[in-house]
Design an enzyme around this catalytic site. Structure first.
Site, mmCIF file in Angstrom:
data_model
loop_
_atom_site.group_PDB
_atom_site.id
_atom_site.type_symbol
_atom_site.label_atom_id
_atom_site.label_comp_id
_atom_site.label_asym_id
_atom_site.label_seq_id
_atom_site.Cartn_x
_atom_site.Cartn_y
_atom_site.Cartn_z
ATOM 1 C CE1 TYR A 51 -3.990 1.597 -0.240
ATOM 2 C CE2 TYR A 51 -4.655 -0.373 0.944
ATOM 3 C CZ TYR A 51 -4.974 0.726 0.163
ATOM 4 O OH TYR A 51 -6.269 0.936 -0.200
ATOM 5 C CE LYS A 228 -5.930 3.295 -26.131
ATOM 6 N NZ LYS A 228 -6.036 4.029 -24.882
HETATM 7 N N1 DSN Z 1 -10.975 2.565 -25.601
HETATM 8 C C1 DSN Z 1 -9.818 3.134 -26.203
HETATM 9 C C2 DSN Z 1 -9.780 2.870 -27.661
HETATM 10 O O1 DSN Z 1 -10.176 1.791 -28.050
HETATM 11 O O2 DSN Z 1 -9.351 3.703 -28.432
HETATM 12 C C3 DSN Z 1 -9.681 4.558 -25.893
HETATM 13 O O3 DSN Z 1 -9.792 4.735 -24.530
#
Ligand code: DSN
Length: 409
Positions: A51, A228
């Site tokens: 924590y 991403k």
């Molecule tokens: N959900 C994401 C996307 O697919 O672009 C963005 O937050």
């Protein structure tokens, strides 16, 4: 995974099924990716037991000495990845993109002030003040759009900004296939006395590799999710100019979040180490090359792409008058090809989108290149236009996936 298998066999089964699903599926969802084994290990590390609330050196719990060092290292590496100097500070604790954006508004805006962001059906994101997001309860959002050719219309942004005097202007999108002119956004924001927030969640990896222009010179705040193109764990990070850092620091904790997730900070740090390697740059270059080939092939097969192509990792197909986008998504899924339906300009409602969004980060992580993109475009054409049986194509898809395993045994 013997421990999981013994204690929770149903969970073990689901993990095994998910591994098989991922291995046998061509994932073209542009916001998804596969983390490295090192990032997976860090995600499952013992930092999950700790924590921590507050900041390194000022915690609300004892025993934080290594968590503190880790958090400092995370911020240092994040700055190295984006080549930032002492004018920038890093907040590595945000749990994900939407709460990170909320913290930015909470830190910088008074209730009722205006956010100028991209219209949802034109590629914007829910958390940019859209009416179903909590941000719309406190601030009012006005939107800019893309022009009839599918490109951001900067003159229109300037005109709206002059008229509406927003307190913050957001550059960045969730479905925009072209280069974003962050310099122009920064100039407009300066002219009207607004903050410039660049939400680079989709293109952070490309920026880190120097393939997409960087927003840092022209922005006050830069937010990115880390899972991403950046290929880290499911999380986010905020970069802030030092003069306004404290406002955002307080907004994240104690404003919105409690204890940060130190195992995820650990995984982000590992991902940043990876992003500093030369292979990462090659990977990002290949993402863009693959997207261009996929786009060109789809055009050859007669598909109508928004803006006529792509400069980055994603492609938007306008399916209006061709096939219902939900049906298209479903037919492709039956062939183990994942691409998500998405709003495009002119759509009346986000619940009835007519576009299909595709991207190359995940397939590029598997090692796929131009030839595989040609094959994928052909399969999409055969399923959506020639109406060939998805089940037949599925066997070919699985064969291809087996040649490009995500996690080597
Ligand atoms: N959900 C994401 C996307 O697919 O672009 C963005 O937050």
């Amino acid at each position: 995974m013997e421990n999981i298998k013994n204690i929770a066999p149903e969970v073990y089964e689901l993990i095994q099924k998910e591994i098989k699903r991922q291995e046998e599926t061509l994932n073209l969802i542009p916001s998804e990716n596969y983390v490295s084994p090192a990032v997976l290990e860090a995600t499952a590390s013992v930092f999950t037991n700790k924590y921590v609330e507050g900041y390194p050196g000022k915690r609300y719990y004892p025993g934080c000495q290594f968590a503190d060092q880790l958090e400092i290292l995370c911020s240092q590496k994040a700055k190295e990845v984006f080549n930032l100097d002492e004018n920038w500070k890093v907040h590595p604790q945000p749990l994900s993109g939407s709460p990170a954006n909320l913290a930015i508004y909470f830190g910088l805006l008074e209730p009722g002030e205006k956010i100028l962001s991209m219209e949802l059906t034109h590629g914007g994101h829910l958390s940019h003040g859209y009416k179903v997001h909590i941000s719309s309860k406190f601030w009012s959002a006005i939107h800019y759009r893309v022009n009839k050719n599918g490109f951001i219309d900067y003159d229109e942004i300037e005109e709206i900004a002059q008229r509406e005097k927003p307190k913050i202007i957001i550059s960045g999108a969730t479905a925009y296939p072209r280069i974003i002119d962050f310099k122009r956004f920064g100039e407009i924001a300066k002219r009207v006395g607004a903050y410039h927030l660049a939400d680079v969640s989709h293109i952070a990896g490309l920026i880190a590799a120097g393939i997409h222009p960087s927003p840092f010179e022209y922005a006050d705040v830069v937010m990115t999710t880390t899972h991403k193109t950046l290929r880290g764990p499911r999380s986010a990070i905020i970069f802030v100019r030092k003069e306004i850092y404290d406002k955002i620091r307080r907004a994240v904790f104690p404003g919105i979040q409690g204890g940060s997730h130190q195992h995820i900070i650990c995984a982000k740090t590992v991902a940043f180490f990876e992003a500093l390697k030369p292979e990462f740059k090659e990977y990002q270059k290949q993402i863009v090359k693959n997207a261009k080939v996929l786009a060109d092939e789809l055009i050859k097969y007669g598909f109508n792409l928004l803006s006529g192509g792509t400069d980055n990792h994603l492609i938007l197909i306008n399916l209006r008058g061709v096939i219902d986008a939900s049906l298209a998504e479903g037919l492709l899924e039956k062939a183990n090809i994942l691409a998500n339906r998405n709003s495009v300009p002119g759509d009346e409602s986000p619940f009835k989108p007519t576009g299909l969004r595709l991207g190359t980060p995940a397939v590029t992580s598997r090692g796929m290149k131009e030839n595989e993109m040609k094959l994928i475009a052909q399969w999409i054409y055969r399923i959506l236009i020639k109406k060939e049986d998805s089940e037949e194509i599925k066997y070919k898809v699985i064969d291809l996936c087996k040649k490009f395993p995500i996690y080597k045994k």
